[in-house]
Design a protein around this motif. Sequence first.
Motif, short mmCIF file in Angstrom:
data_model
loop_
_atom_site.label_atom_id
_atom_site.label_comp_id
_atom_site.label_asym_id
_atom_site.label_seq_id
_atom_site.Cartn_x
_atom_site.Cartn_y
_atom_site.Cartn_z
N ASN A 43 13.41 10.28 1.10
CA ASN A 43 12.78 11.06 0.04
C ASN A 43 11.81 10.23 -0.78
O ASN A 43 12.19 9.20 -1.34
CB ASN A 43 13.84 11.64 -0.91
CG ASN A 43 14.62 12.73 -0.24
OD1 ASN A 43 14.05 13.67 0.30
ND2 ASN A 43 15.93 12.59 -0.23
N ASN A 44 10.57 10.68 -0.83
CA ASN A 44 9.52 10.07 -1.67
C ASN A 44 9.39 8.55 -1.51
O ASN A 44 9.19 7.84 -2.49
CB ASN A 44 9.79 10.39 -3.15
CG ASN A 44 9.63 11.87 -3.41
OD1 ASN A 44 8.67 12.48 -2.94
ND2 ASN A 44 10.58 12.44 -4.13
N LEU A 45 9.52 8.10 -0.30
CA LEU A 45 9.41 6.66 -0.04
C LEU A 45 7.98 6.19 -0.33
O LEU A 45 7.02 6.71 0.22
CB LEU A 45 9.77 6.38 1.43
CG LEU A 45 10.02 4.95 1.82
CD1 LEU A 45 11.30 4.42 1.18
CD2 LEU A 45 10.16 4.85 3.34
N THR A 46 7.88 5.20 -1.20
CA THR A 46 6.55 4.71 -1.61
C THR A 46 6.52 3.19 -1.52
O THR A 46 7.41 2.51 -2.02
CB THR A 46 6.25 5.13 -3.06
OG1 THR A 46 6.40 6.55 -3.14
CG2 THR A 46 4.84 4.74 -3.47
N SER A 68 -0.77 2.05 2.08
CA SER A 68 0.42 2.44 1.32
C SER A 68 1.17 3.59 2.01
O SER A 68 0.56 4.42 2.70
CB SER A 68 0.04 2.85 -0.10
OG SER A 68 -0.78 3.98 -0.05
N LEU A 69 2.48 3.57 1.82
CA LEU A 69 3.29 4.73 2.21
C LEU A 69 3.28 5.62 0.99
O LEU A 69 3.66 5.18 -0.10
CB LEU A 69 4.73 4.32 2.52
CG LEU A 69 5.04 3.61 3.83
CD1 LEU A 69 6.54 3.44 3.96
CD2 LEU A 69 4.49 4.35 5.03
N ASP A 70 2.87 6.85 1.17
CA ASP A 70 2.61 7.71 0.03
C ASP A 70 3.69 8.80 -0.09
O ASP A 70 3.61 9.83 0.53
CB ASP A 70 1.22 8.33 0.19
CG ASP A 70 0.80 9.10 -1.04
OD1 ASP A 70 1.45 8.97 -2.08
OD2 ASP A 70 -0.20 9.84 -0.94
N ARG A 71 4.69 8.53 -0.88
CA ARG A 71 5.78 9.48 -1.15
C ARG A 71 6.25 10.17 0.15
O ARG A 71 6.24 11.39 0.26
CB ARG A 71 5.36 10.50 -2.21
CG ARG A 71 5.32 9.90 -3.60
CD ARG A 71 4.61 10.78 -4.58
NE ARG A 71 3.19 10.79 -4.32
CZ ARG A 71 2.36 11.77 -4.61
NH1 ARG A 71 2.80 12.87 -5.16
NH2 ARG A 71 1.08 11.69 -4.34
N ILE A 118 12.27 -4.02 3.89
CA ILE A 118 11.14 -3.92 2.96
C ILE A 118 11.65 -3.20 1.72
O ILE A 118 12.43 -2.25 1.83
CB ILE A 118 9.99 -3.13 3.63
CG1 ILE A 118 9.23 -4.04 4.59
CG2 ILE A 118 9.04 -2.53 2.59
CD1 ILE A 118 8.12 -3.36 5.35
N ASN A 119 11.20 -3.66 0.57
CA ASN A 119 11.64 -3.02 -0.67
C ASN A 119 10.62 -1.99 -1.13
O ASN A 119 9.55 -2.37 -1.60
CB ASN A 119 11.80 -4.08 -1.78
CG ASN A 119 13.08 -4.84 -1.59
OD1 ASN A 119 14.16 -4.27 -1.61
ND2 ASN A 119 12.97 -6.14 -1.38
N PRO A 120 10.93 -0.74 -0.99
CA PRO A 120 9.96 0.26 -1.46
C PRO A 120 9.91 0.30 -3.00
O PRO A 120 10.88 -0.06 -3.66
CB PRO A 120 10.50 1.58 -0.90
CG PRO A 120 11.91 1.33 -0.57
CD PRO A 120 12.13 -0.14 -0.43
N GLU A 121 8.75 0.71 -3.53
CA GLU A 121 8.63 0.79 -4.99
C GLU A 121 9.37 2.02 -5.53
O GLU A 121 9.82 2.03 -6.66
CB GLU A 121 7.15 0.89 -5.38
CG GLU A 121 6.42 -0.41 -5.31
CD GLU A 121 5.25 -0.38 -4.33
OE1 GLU A 121 4.58 0.67 -4.24
OE2 GLU A 121 5.01 -1.39 -3.65
N ALA A 122 9.45 3.03 -4.69
CA ALA A 122 10.16 4.25 -5.12
C ALA A 122 10.73 4.93 -3.89
O ALA A 122 10.35 4.62 -2.77
CB ALA A 122 9.19 5.17 -5.85
N GLY A 123 11.62 5.87 -4.14
CA GLY A 123 12.18 6.67 -3.06
C GLY A 123 13.63 6.34 -2.78
O GLY A 123 14.16 5.34 -3.27
N LYS A 125 0.97 8.78 5.50
CA LYS A 125 1.37 10.15 5.13
C LYS A 125 1.88 10.89 6.36
O LYS A 125 1.37 10.69 7.46
CB LYS A 125 0.15 10.92 4.59
CG LYS A 125 -0.27 10.46 3.22
CD LYS A 125 -1.45 11.28 2.75
CE LYS A 125 -1.79 10.83 1.34
NZ LYS A 125 -3.15 11.04 0.97
N ILE A 126 2.86 11.76 6.14
CA ILE A 126 3.36 12.58 7.24
C ILE A 126 2.40 13.75 7.44
O ILE A 126 2.16 14.54 6.51
CB ILE A 126 4.77 13.14 6.92
CG1 ILE A 126 5.76 12.00 6.66
CG2 ILE A 126 5.25 14.08 8.01
CD1 ILE A 126 6.31 11.31 7.86
N LEU A 127 1.85 13.87 8.65
CA LEU A 127 0.92 14.97 8.92
C LEU A 127 1.63 16.15 9.59
O LEU A 127 1.27 17.29 9.37
CB LEU A 127 -0.22 14.50 9.82
CG LEU A 127 -1.09 13.35 9.29
CD1 LEU A 127 -2.24 13.08 10.25
CD2 LEU A 127 -1.65 13.68 7.92
#
Lengths: 215, 288
Positions: B8-11, B18-21, B53-58, B207-209
């Motif tokens: 969920n919302n991995l950033t 960037s991995l965008d939410r 890897i440490n994501p900033e959020a999610g 981004k997931i397409l």
Amino acid sequence: MLINLVIKDFMLMKKYLLFLVLFALAAPIVIASQTKDDSLLFLMPFYLIMITEIATYLQVSKFESISRGAAFICATPYTRRTFIEAKYLFVFVTFVGILFAQIVASFLLPSLKTGLNLNAVGAAFLMVSLLFGVLIPCQIKFGFDVVRWIFFGLAFLIPFSLGPILRWYQSLGIHFSFSLPVSQTGQILLMYVFAVVITFVSMYASIKIYEKKDL
Amino acid sequence: MTSILEVNNLTKTYDQFSLDRLSFSLQKGCITGFIGVNGAGKTTTIKSILGLINPEAGSIRFDGMEMNRQEKQIKNRIGFVLDEGYFYGMLTVKEMKNVIAPAYSSWDEQTFSNWIGRFGLNPNQKIASLSTGMRMKFAVALALSHHADLLIMDEPTSGLDPMMRSELMAILLDFMKEEGKSVFFSTHITSDLDKVADMLILIDGGKILLNEEKDTLLDNHARIKGDSRWINERTRPLFLTLRETPYGFEGLTHQKEALRQEMPDAVFERPTIEDIMLAYVGGAEIAH
């Protein structure tokens, strides 16, 4: 679980392990047989422990830096925390191993027993804790190459700078003398306690730094 | 169907990527293909799931458990194969196994021996001297020897010959025979997924397409060929990709029915996963 990662570190340097064991056994005998100076014998455990610890740790760190095995291990249930804890345990096990080798050597050459007392071992333990207490977090933060150059720098600087610094200090004529309000035994005990505290503080810092690293 | 893994919302932000939410879930009992071109974010996503890897959020949840809180329990149930092996090359197969095995509470030595035998791996061989294929097989043997519920594989087929890729697909299908098992499989070689994948997730630029069942995705799209005169202002926007030559056109659409009415004589073919991936990743440039 922790011990398996320590064994892994010894396996990484298995090619050099026999040499290190022989060095830890033979070096005190060779040095002691060539000197009659008791103060040198007193410093022997300290000297050998530091040399062997540094050589061993740098060797393992070199292997860690050229492979990506650490990432593999951290992706398993070992986790990052266990990986770091094992590094400290590795340093401790190496310390005990070298000490054991010197005890064995002292049976062959009884004069070596001069340096094998709680005071000398405690001082060596404290120095190892201080050295690796700074080294390991620095290595995790800045990488193996930076730490290796710091070591090379120290190795070159100390022989050249120690003498002049000591002479300069003596020329100042400053004398520090203080006595702790604890007995001699208490002071020795304090050395061990400080060493353990430093180790745990350093380990906590290393775990925190490693938690934030991308592997 | 229940999900085994929820992201969920991995950033995660790097200088130029960037991995965008990112949010998606993996269904129990499914092989999910994670497709995208090189640099799309597949490895970053997988490394985040594995805690490398440490994501900033999610957040990441596995079978109802939070990764941050129950990391050991979760990792005990995940088998993984990483793209470059990530082994200590100076250790032998047996030594590396001896390091890894104690980490798993349900390690099965007999299963490991069976895999090693099946793959023809020599336990005393140094990992550095193994070929890419053999190293991948060793990674698979480690991943399958502790009764994992989820197998995560990052580009396991890149660098393998067709024979070995086919063997790996057979292993995945074998693994899926046991109830409740799931596979998450990243690749840019989409032909690997044609036979085995149930679900497909397409990632591009972090981004997931797309996130759909493979058969639905293939059914809803079509590769169309026909006369260039049929391409006009009304039909052109119905294509995701379109290539026109003096001899005709070829394009990919997700509006099959509308185009069937517009050009009933055109040839409609079932697309491949690669057709669809390329259409969504670079479709806009190709179409216009």
